[in-house]
Design an enzyme around this catalytic site. Structure first.
Site, mmCIF file in Angstrom:
data_model
loop_
_atom_site.group_PDB
_atom_site.id
_atom_site.type_symbol
_atom_site.label_atom_id
_atom_site.label_comp_id
_atom_site.label_asym_id
_atom_site.label_seq_id
_atom_site.Cartn_x
_atom_site.Cartn_y
_atom_site.Cartn_z
ATOM 1 C CG ASP A 1 -1.924 1.116 1.163
ATOM 2 O OD1 ASP A 1 -2.962 0.933 0.520
ATOM 3 O OD2 ASP A 1 -1.673 2.189 1.764
ATOM 4 C CG LEU A 2 1.499 3.187 -3.674
ATOM 5 C CD1 LEU A 2 1.274 4.030 -4.914
ATOM 6 C CD2 LEU A 2 2.895 2.584 -3.691
ATOM 7 C CG ASP B 1 -2.970 3.787 -2.489
ATOM 8 O OD1 ASP B 1 -2.398 4.517 -1.670
ATOM 9 O OD2 ASP B 1 -4.024 3.173 -2.215
#
Length: 635
Positions: A511-512, A554
């Site tokens: 997960d960004l 994302d």
């Protein structure tokens, strides 16, 4: 918690806000429903449900008593104090269905656990379009209230599921009485089932898988016919696409998937999506039938009826939004029944007149409209609610979509043969009357050959588009990575290979960090470019045999197979954190986006795709809590 009493209920009900015509129709329907209703029987108390360790699922309809609250003002204390003869049982073998009613209904059932080690159970109300469902569960001498419904935020549900699911805790040998209060502007259908959690999980997986196939088929047919419209410029294909889109919206609302995944935050739209979607589908279906069967030429009277029904569908959608949900839903159901007969009648009429293309249409629409009719009669409480009546429209629509594809293809073939026959007749006439036009004939043949080549080119493009559609079904359109569907297949295949080879495999969830502020500040176009750059770095960092997938927003998932040891997954996670730690340069400007990685190892952290992904997600959140821009392993 204890529930305070409220004033006594009203003894009569008068519909408010319905136009005069709809009020009359509603009265007639209610009268018919009372005559046909399976609820009219002697008030014999429903038997309590005895649960044992061998019980996996119990349909509760035959164990439920119900009480009608016409004024909607009864409190729990009023209901508990009500005389026994005010409650009526649901007949054995029938699901709970009160049709369209402005009353609130109280349902009462008793559960008793007998020598069960696992006390956790799940109560499922399998009708996602109910406005409000209140469960009163006994707790600490009082009752604890839980409220869900399609007028409530999806996040308010105790368990994230397309249906309404409540967790129950039972003690050995104790009988507990539960109360459900149901109210809705739409049809009051209340399929009740009690599940053990493991059995419910298996059932949900199968149901979600089946519906994903169904909606995947709808999407494929929509895209295919949209491409045909772009290529041929015949508006009948666009009408068909809009008809399927309306059907998809209605079905997504009916199955609860729309509220869970698509319009989760749009509570008001989620409440009206079912009748509006079905009304829109009926509107474009009427336009499609008129155009496909050419009723304006072949059956002028039926054509006028089709126009009237299309207008009625449009009015139904507007009435749902502008007048009331119930008025629009009732009008949609009635119009759907009328359109079922009119469309089949028009197809039979055209078939008798020798219109060959009406064969597929008649069979396709007979199946679909039979499903629509069954669902409408179920909504009006003329038919009991069961698996057949609940999924009749989905089954009918699936067959209808496939058959209509044959019908449209046959229509193209007929048009082509007519053109070819006309060309042959023109050539024969020219050859018989004017021998001097040989040169013109050769030119005409050259044009026909050119047209044939164009058709071959068009077929080649269609085949290419078909290949692209298959690719789109398994890949993310933005990044080109595997999507959620392909990811699931890769994980299952990886688990099978890992089990055979006894080598571990790993699931990495990424997960960004900091992506949302960048996306909000610089816009979605910049965010999309960053996601593409991240996708390229991920693919460059892993092996060619590894799978990189984007599952939304994302969030990314990487499947690592053929690991010599679990430490390789940590090495790969560290490599990914380093690769994504470098700034992304766009238009000369650096953007800093890091990542948090969670690691789950098969079989240590899970033996199936769901548990592995859950373990990886937990580990990823641990990495976030540890400061982000790092990785963490599942404990």
């Amino acid at each position: 918690m204890s529930i305070d009493s409220t004033p006594p209920p009203q003894t009569s009900f008068e519909p408010v806000g319905l136009p005069a015509v709809l009020r009359l129709l509603a009265s007639l329907l209610v009268a018919a429903a009372l005559l046909l209703s399976p609820h009219a029987r002697a008030n014999v108390a429903a038997a309590p449900v005895a649960l044992s360790a061998a019980t996996s699922m119990v349909p509760l309809s035959s164990h439920v008593d119900f009480l009608e609250d016409r004024g909607g003002s009864l409190s729990l204390d009023d209901v508990r104090a009500a005389a026994a003869d005010r409650f009526a049982p649901v007949p054995s073998g029938s699901e709970i269905n009160f049709g369209y009613s402005a009353s609130a209904y109280w349902l009462r059932f008793t559960l008793r656990a007998e020598e069960i080690e696992a006390h956790d159970w799940l109560l499922e109300v399998a009708f996602p379009s109910l406005d409000r469902v209140e469960l009163y569960a006994p707790e600490n001498g009082g009752y604890r209230q839980s409220v869900v419904g399609d007028l409530q935020p999806f996040s308010a549900r105790p368990i994230a599921n397309r249906n309404f699911v409540f967790p129950l805790l039972l003690a050995d040998g104790q009988a507990r009485t539960y109360y459900l209060r149901i109210s809705s502007s739409g049809t009051l259908t209340v399929p009740l089932r009690l599940w053990q959690p493991a059995a419910f999980s298996r059932y949900s997986e199968d149901a979600y898988a089946g519906m994903s196939v169904y909606y995947g088929m709808l999407l494929a047919l929509m895209l295919y016919n949209l491409l045909l419209y772009v290529s041929i410029r015949d508006r009948i294909y666009l009408t068909y696409v809009l008809f399927v889109a309306g059907m998809a919206v209605g079905q997504l609302s009916l199955n609860g998937l729309g509220n869970q995944y698509i319009w989760t935050a749009w509570v008001a739209w989620g409440n009206v999506a079912l009748p509006v979607g079905l009304a829109a589908s009926g509107f474009f279906a009427a336009l499609f039938a008129r155009r496909f069967l050419a009723t304006q030429r072949t059956a002028p009277r039926l054509d006028k009826l089709m126009v009237v029904l299309a207008s009625a569908f449009a009015i139904s959608a507007l009435a749902t939004v502008a007048v009331s949900y119930r008025s629009g839903a009732i009008l949609t159901s009635i119009t759907g029944l009328a359109f079922s007969l009119a469309a089949v009648g028009a197809a039979i009429h055209c078939l008798r007149q020798g219109h060959r293309e009406a064969r597929y249409f008649l069979l396709a629409w007979t199946l679909l409209l039979a499903g629509v009719a069954v669902m409408a009669m179920r909504n009006l409480s003329w038919l009991p609610t069961n698996a057949l009546t609940s999924y009749a429209m989905q089954v009918g629509s699936a067959f209808e979509m496939l058959l209509l594809s044959f019908a449209l293809a046959d229509r193209i073939n007929v048009t082509r043969r007519e053109k070819e026959q006309a060309q042959a007749e023109a050539l024969a006439a020219e050859e018989a009357t004017v021998q001097a036009l040989r040169e013109s004939e050769r030119q005409l043949e050259a044009r026909v050959a050119a047209r044939t080549r164009e058709l071959e080119d068009a077929n080649a493009r269609l085949r290419e588009k078909e290949v692209q559609l298959k690719s789109l079904a398994h890949h993310d359109p933005l990044t080109g990575l595997a999507n959620r569907l392909l990811l699931g297949d890769r994980i299952e295949q990886g688990i099978e290979r890992a089990a055979r080879s006894s080598q571990p495999m790993a699931i990495l969830t990424l997960d960004l960090d900091g992506f949302k502020p960048v996306n909000d500040q610089f816009g979605h176009a910049t965010g999309d470019e960053i996601l593409k750059a991240v996708a390229c770095r991920l693919q460059a960092s892993v092996r060619a045999t590894d799978t990189v997938a984007r599952i939304g927003g994302d969030e990314f998932v990487i499947v690592l197979e053929n690991l010599q040891s679990a430490h390789f997954a940590e090495h790969m996670a560290d490599k990914l954190v380093t690769a994504l730690g470098a700034p992304v340069i766009l238009r000369g400007r650096p953007f800093h986006v890091t990542t948090s990685v969670g690691i789950a190892i098969y079989p240590k952290d899970g033996k199936n795709a769901a548990t592995l992904l859950e373990s990886a997600d937990r580990a990823m959140y641990s990495a976030k809590h540890a400061g982000r821009n790092c990785y963490a392993c599942s404990n």
